[in-house]
Design a protein around this motif. Sequence first.
Motif, PDB file in Angstrom:
ATOM      1  N   ALA A  99      -2.313  -0.141  -9.254  1.00 13.51           N
ATOM      2  CA  ALA A  99      -1.078   0.035 -10.030  1.00 13.51           C
ATOM      3  C   ALA A  99      -1.287   1.112 -11.089  1.00 13.51           C
ATOM      4  O   ALA A  99      -0.392   1.908 -11.381  1.00 13.51           O
ATOM      5  CB  ALA A  99      -0.680  -1.295 -10.673  1.00 13.51           C
ATOM      6  N   ASP A 120       4.400  -4.376  -9.166  1.00  9.89           N
ATOM      7  CA  ASP A 120       4.620  -3.314 -10.155  1.00  9.89           C
ATOM      8  C   ASP A 120       5.948  -2.628  -9.852  1.00  9.89           C
ATOM      9  O   ASP A 120       6.485  -2.766  -8.747  1.00  9.89           O
ATOM     10  CB  ASP A 120       3.444  -2.318 -10.147  1.00  9.89           C
ATOM     11  N   GLY A 137      -6.316   7.152   1.188  1.00 11.79           N
ATOM     12  CA  GLY A 137      -6.819   6.084   0.342  1.00 11.79           C
ATOM     13  C   GLY A 137      -8.279   5.805   0.504  1.00 11.79           C
ATOM     14  O   GLY A 137      -9.009   6.452   1.246  1.00 11.79           O
ATOM     15  N   GLY A 138      -8.744   4.772  -0.221  1.00 14.55           N
ATOM     16  CA  GLY A 138     -10.129   4.361  -0.140  1.00 14.55           C
ATOM     17  C   GLY A 138     -10.235   3.039   0.569  1.00 14.55           C
ATOM     18  O   GLY A 138      -9.558   2.795   1.559  1.00 14.55           O
ATOM     19  N   PHE A 139     -11.053   2.185  -0.001  1.00 11.24           N
ATOM     20  CA  PHE A 139     -11.361   0.929   0.657  1.00 11.24           C
ATOM     21  C   PHE A 139     -10.529  -0.231   0.103  1.00 11.24           C
ATOM     22  O   PHE A 139     -10.574  -1.332   0.606  1.00 11.24           O
ATOM     23  CB  PHE A 139     -12.856   0.651   0.458  1.00 11.24           C
ATOM     24  N   GLY A 140      -9.776   0.028  -0.940  1.00 11.16           N
ATOM     25  CA  GLY A 140      -9.113  -1.028  -1.701  1.00 11.16           C
ATOM     26  C   GLY A 140      -8.307  -2.029  -0.906  1.00 11.16           C
ATOM     27  O   GLY A 140      -8.610  -3.225  -0.925  1.00 11.16           O
TER      28      GLY A 140
HETATM   29  N1  LIG Z   1       0.499  -0.118  -6.301  1.00  8.06           N
HETATM   30  C1  LIG Z   1       0.556   1.017  -5.575  1.00  8.06           C
HETATM   31  N2  LIG Z   1       1.543   1.920  -5.834  1.00  8.06           N
HETATM   32  C2  LIG Z   1       1.586   3.048  -5.112  1.00  8.06           C
HETATM   33  N3  LIG Z   1       0.736   3.387  -4.121  1.00  8.06           N
HETATM   34  C3  LIG Z   1      -0.239   2.558  -3.819  1.00  8.06           C
HETATM   35  C4  LIG Z   1      -0.391   1.320  -4.530  1.00  8.06           C
HETATM   36  N4  LIG Z   1      -1.462   0.681  -4.006  1.00  8.06           N
HETATM   37  C5  LIG Z   1      -1.928   1.486  -3.051  1.00  8.06           C
HETATM   38  N5  LIG Z   1      -1.228   2.600  -2.926  1.00  8.06           N
HETATM   39  C6  LIG Z   1      -1.420   3.661  -1.929  1.00  8.06           C
HETATM   40  O1  LIG Z   1      -2.251   3.201  -0.911  1.00  8.06           O
HETATM   41  C7  LIG Z   1      -3.447   3.991  -0.813  1.00  8.06           C
HETATM   42  C8  LIG Z   1      -4.613   3.137  -0.452  1.00  8.06           C
HETATM   43  O2  LIG Z   1      -5.020   2.323  -1.502  1.00  8.06           O
HETATM   44  P1  LIG Z   1      -6.455   1.772  -1.573  1.00  8.06           P
HETATM   45  O3  LIG Z   1      -6.775   1.238  -0.231  1.00  8.06           O
HETATM   46  O4  LIG Z   1      -6.549   0.837  -2.710  1.00  8.06           O
HETATM   47  O5  LIG Z   1      -7.347   3.035  -1.798  1.00  8.06           O
HETATM   48  P2  LIG Z   1      -7.594   3.896  -3.117  1.00  8.06           P
HETATM   49  O6  LIG Z   1      -7.065   3.109  -4.220  1.00  8.06           O
HETATM   50  O7  LIG Z   1      -9.082   4.061  -3.165  1.00  8.06           O
HETATM   51  O8  LIG Z   1      -6.870   5.167  -2.877  1.00  8.06           O
HETATM   52  C9  LIG Z   1      -3.556   4.642  -2.124  1.00  8.06           C
HETATM   53  O9  LIG Z   1      -4.234   5.877  -2.052  1.00  8.06           O
HETATM   54  C10 LIG Z   1      -2.107   4.852  -2.533  1.00  8.06           C
HETATM   55  O10 LIG Z   1      -1.587   5.997  -1.906  1.00  8.06           O
END
Ligand SMILES: Nc1ncnc2c1ncn2[C@@H]1O[C@H](COP(=O)(O)OP(=O)(O)O)[C@@H](O)[C@H]1O
Length: 454
Positions: A357, A383, A413-416
């Motif tokens: 967020a 959010d 994106g990453g691994f989140g």
């Molecule tokens: N709350 C959010 N609001 C907007 N975009 C988001 C949100 N969460 C994730 N994203 C999108 O999803 C992608 C992948 O997220 P994530 O897997 O967490 O990887 P990272 O955070 O490392 O980029 C992010 O790069 C972003 O583009």
Amino acid sequence: MGIRCGITSRLTRGAAEAAPLDAATAHAQVERRWELFLRWGPYALLGFTAVLLVATDGFLLTSTAERWAAAALVVAGFALQVWWTLVSPRHSAGPSTAGAVYYGLRWAIAFVLSWLNPFAAFYAVLGYFGAERELPRRMVPVGLFGTAVTIAGSQSGGFPPEGRSGWLLFAAVLAVHIALIYVFGQLAAYEEKRATVHRATIAELEETNARLQQALDENAALHAQLLVQAREAGVADERRRLAAEIHDTIAQGLTGIIAQLQVVSNAADPALAEEHLNRASALARHSLGEARRSVQNLGPAALEHHALPEALKQTVTEWAERTGVRAQFTVTGTAEPLHDEIEATLLRIAQEALSNADRHAGAARVGVTLSYMAGEVALDVRDDGRGFDPSPSSRLRSSRGDPNAVEPCSGSGGFGLDGMRARAERVAGAVTVESERGRGTAVSARVPLLRHDQ
Ligand SMILES: Nc1ncnc2c1ncn2[C@@H]1O[C@H](COP(=O)(O)OP(=O)(O)O)[C@@H](O)[C@H]1O
Ligand SMILES: [Mg+2]
């Protein structure tokens, strides 16, 4: 029929009961003994008869002609036996003409000898043995009857029977012999039948054993394969765990530190710069501590002294202070202590959702809700930021059972997001992400309500 069969089957049965797999060996051994007896027994009995003839010569063989005849018959018997010893190996497969000739001649010699001297019946006894081997099937009763006549004659006082009473005695003894032959024949047939059934059972048992062995071998191979798979799955699982830990501790911390340092580099006010520097070093300390804990496979430090609701509240408050975004934390339902693994999972998911967020949403408000329900705990992080399209299949792909899932799931994106899903799945839960461009994002994690003591 015949005494041989009865004895053979009894011995076979005894051996088979002791060790089914030795049955064939025992059978072969009995066969060998019979071969030996049928080969050398006649010589022994004829020799014994000759001794008896000489010993009883004085009162049973009266004339010189009779003596010569007896001597000639004994010699003929030996000659016949020698001939049979030489030719019998060729007829070992079963009854043959040569066998019938041998049996007939031996019977004739034994009959005439018994006529001359009843003691020769010892030699005649041979007719009871081997009849089935030497005679064709339909001749066997004839052969046995002939033998019975010879022995009954000698047992009733010698040939020819004298007077009416002599003949009566001969007939009675012969009748007993025939009855005994019949009884033993029946017994032998019965034993033979049992032996056949027994052999079939043993064969079946051997087959079952073989099948069992095969099943065991297959099972062992399967077990080995399962072990390999389990080890591989364990390695993949650990890689996933470590990837998630690195992402949620070091990567998140470094992201926060970079953000703080960027503010410092742009800040003109030394007091503001110092405040952000302090935050950066606090973040570095915190991340280092978390990284150390994850190496030791410990849960998040925030859960060490607090239960999940307090730890989440603290995390949300600190995040709001650091980012300047308005954040609200709510608990619904009755809070209760949860299993360590469940609490750690939910806290890590909340941290990652908050981090996203901050980094991606540009949100003005964030709401975090922890809901205790019947059998389930839910964590929602919403959010009002710019949102994104969570639909691409690569982004929605489940990481479960996919060893490659430790790789970043998308180019952007990453691994989140994948890490969140993997964490939830490890405790039999699930994560859903709802988002639309311009309309904010809602991350919802649902996990089973496992109490602390469970
Ligand atoms: N709350 C959010 N609001 C907007 N975009 C988001 C949100 N969460 C994730 N994203 C999108 O999803 C992608 C992948 O997220 P994530 O897997 O967490 O990887 P990272 O955070 O490392 O980029 C992010 O790069 C972003 O583009
Ligand atoms: Mg992220």
